[in-house]
Enzyme design. Structure first.
Site: not given
Length: 355
Positions: A20, A22, A54, A179, A299, A321-322
């Site tokens: 996830p 943003c 999110a 969060y 990573l 992610g990346r």
């Protein structure tokens, strides 16, 4: 990594999960064509699990004014289009639900990620476990009353209902990165003296109640994941030992199917030893000591590293992610690189003519 994996009734074609992330591209909590293309491309690119960023349960729970929400039916219907397309590409459509708590009402990263005031489109009346700002010059939140906690749980339950109606087949509860749920877990952000603060058992209470209300709406045959910051990377904060202790409890209760093992985000004093795969040991520790499925994130760029995580039993999913931001077809390229004969390719691609 390219072997199918099943949680409850849901089987994915591989063990690659889009993390996830943003996109800060919504309006009034609504997803749009950017989100459709972003998530759809990763599904067509071969990921097994495709999770939204999110998605927030109420307006004041958004990180930025441009983050997504699921507090009304129009938001649900926009997301349903995305979930349907992701599923049609052979991926499992997943949604992450969360609340930013004291880290809400900030600008987008390219605008400096600084607290926004009312005149700039921000909002007031932020809430948290305690009346402590994330950092100096940040908004000071209000310590949630028990009535406010109950209202937040009701909002989470309503958003879970809409996520089910939208057609998502996996749900992740966001309990990481400083969060709201994380703010209750960590003694650095939770100074309460009531039933939600002080002892470990009290600090995990809000999370356990959140899981319970999600399961009231989320079907028993669909998987529930939980993203945790396994350590605050600050002395005296939430620790890996705390995470293992919590994971043992979650395993015994049987409502959570996988812990998505991230870290940090709750205190600007954190000292994180960042390098490729730096959070893999967290996943390995939780998986080994709590006997619960985990996802490794952080990573993980190369197919060889990702494959080694699964092959060596350090995690059940690799959460990218990346790598997937830079290359939506990373899974297909990884399958070709690793010569994964069992990999399932999207029907639109001819395996012999690609990569």
């Amino acid at each position: 990594m390219f072997r199918p994996i099943k949680f409850r009734s849901v089987e994915a074609r591989n063990r690659i999960m889009l993390s996830p992330m943003c996109q800060y591209s919504g309006q009034d909590g609504l997803s749009n064509d950017w989100h459709f293309v972003h998530l759809g491309a990763r599904a067509a690119g071969g990921a097994g699990w495709v999770f939204t960023e999110a998605v927030h349960i109420e307006p004041k729970g958004r990180i930025t004014p441009h983050c997504l929400g699921l507090w009304n039916d129009e938001q649900r219907d926009r997301l349903a289009r995305i979930a349907g397309f992701v599923a049609a590409q052979g991926a499992v459509p997943g949604i992450q639900l969360g609340h930013a708590g004291r880290k809400a009402s900030v600008g987008r990263p390219w605008e400096g990620s600084r607290p926004l005031h009312l005149s700039e489109g921000g909002w007031d009346k932020l809430v948290s476990a305690s009346a402590l700002p994330y950092a100096s010059q940040w908004h000071v939140p209000e310590a949630m009353s028990e009535d406010q906690i109950a209202e937040s749980l009701a909002a989470l339950k309503a958003s879970t209902c809409r996520a089910r109606q939208a057609g998502f087949k996996a749900l992740e509860l966001h309990g990481a990165h400083g969060y709201l749920i994380h703010q209750f877990l960590s003694p650095l952000s939770n100074l309460r003296e009531d039933a939600y603060g002080g002892t470990f058992e009290n600090r995990i209470r809000f999370l356990l109640e959140s899981i319970a209300v999600v399961r009231e709406e989320w079907p028993n045959d669909l998987p529930l994941f939980l993203r945790l910051s396994c350590t605050d990377w600050v002395e005296g904060g939430w620790s890996l030992e705390d995470t293992v202790r919590l994971a043992v409890i979650l395993k015994s209760q049987g409502d959570v199917d996988l812990i998505d093992c991230s870290s940090g985000g709750n205190d600007p004093r954190q000292q994180i030893p960042i390098h490729p795969g730096y959070q893999i040991p967290l996943s390995q520790e939780v998986r080994g000591k709590a006997d619960i499925a985990t996802g490794a994130v952080g990573l993980i760029h190369s197919p060889d590293l990702a494959e080694s995580v699964i092959a060596n039993g350090q995690a059940d999913l690799v959460v990218l992610g990346r790598a997937l931001l830079s290359d939506p077809a990373w899974p297909l390229r990884a399958a070709a690189s690793l010569r994964a004969e069992n990999a399932e390719w999207p029907k639109q691609y001819e395996r012999s003519n690609i990569f």
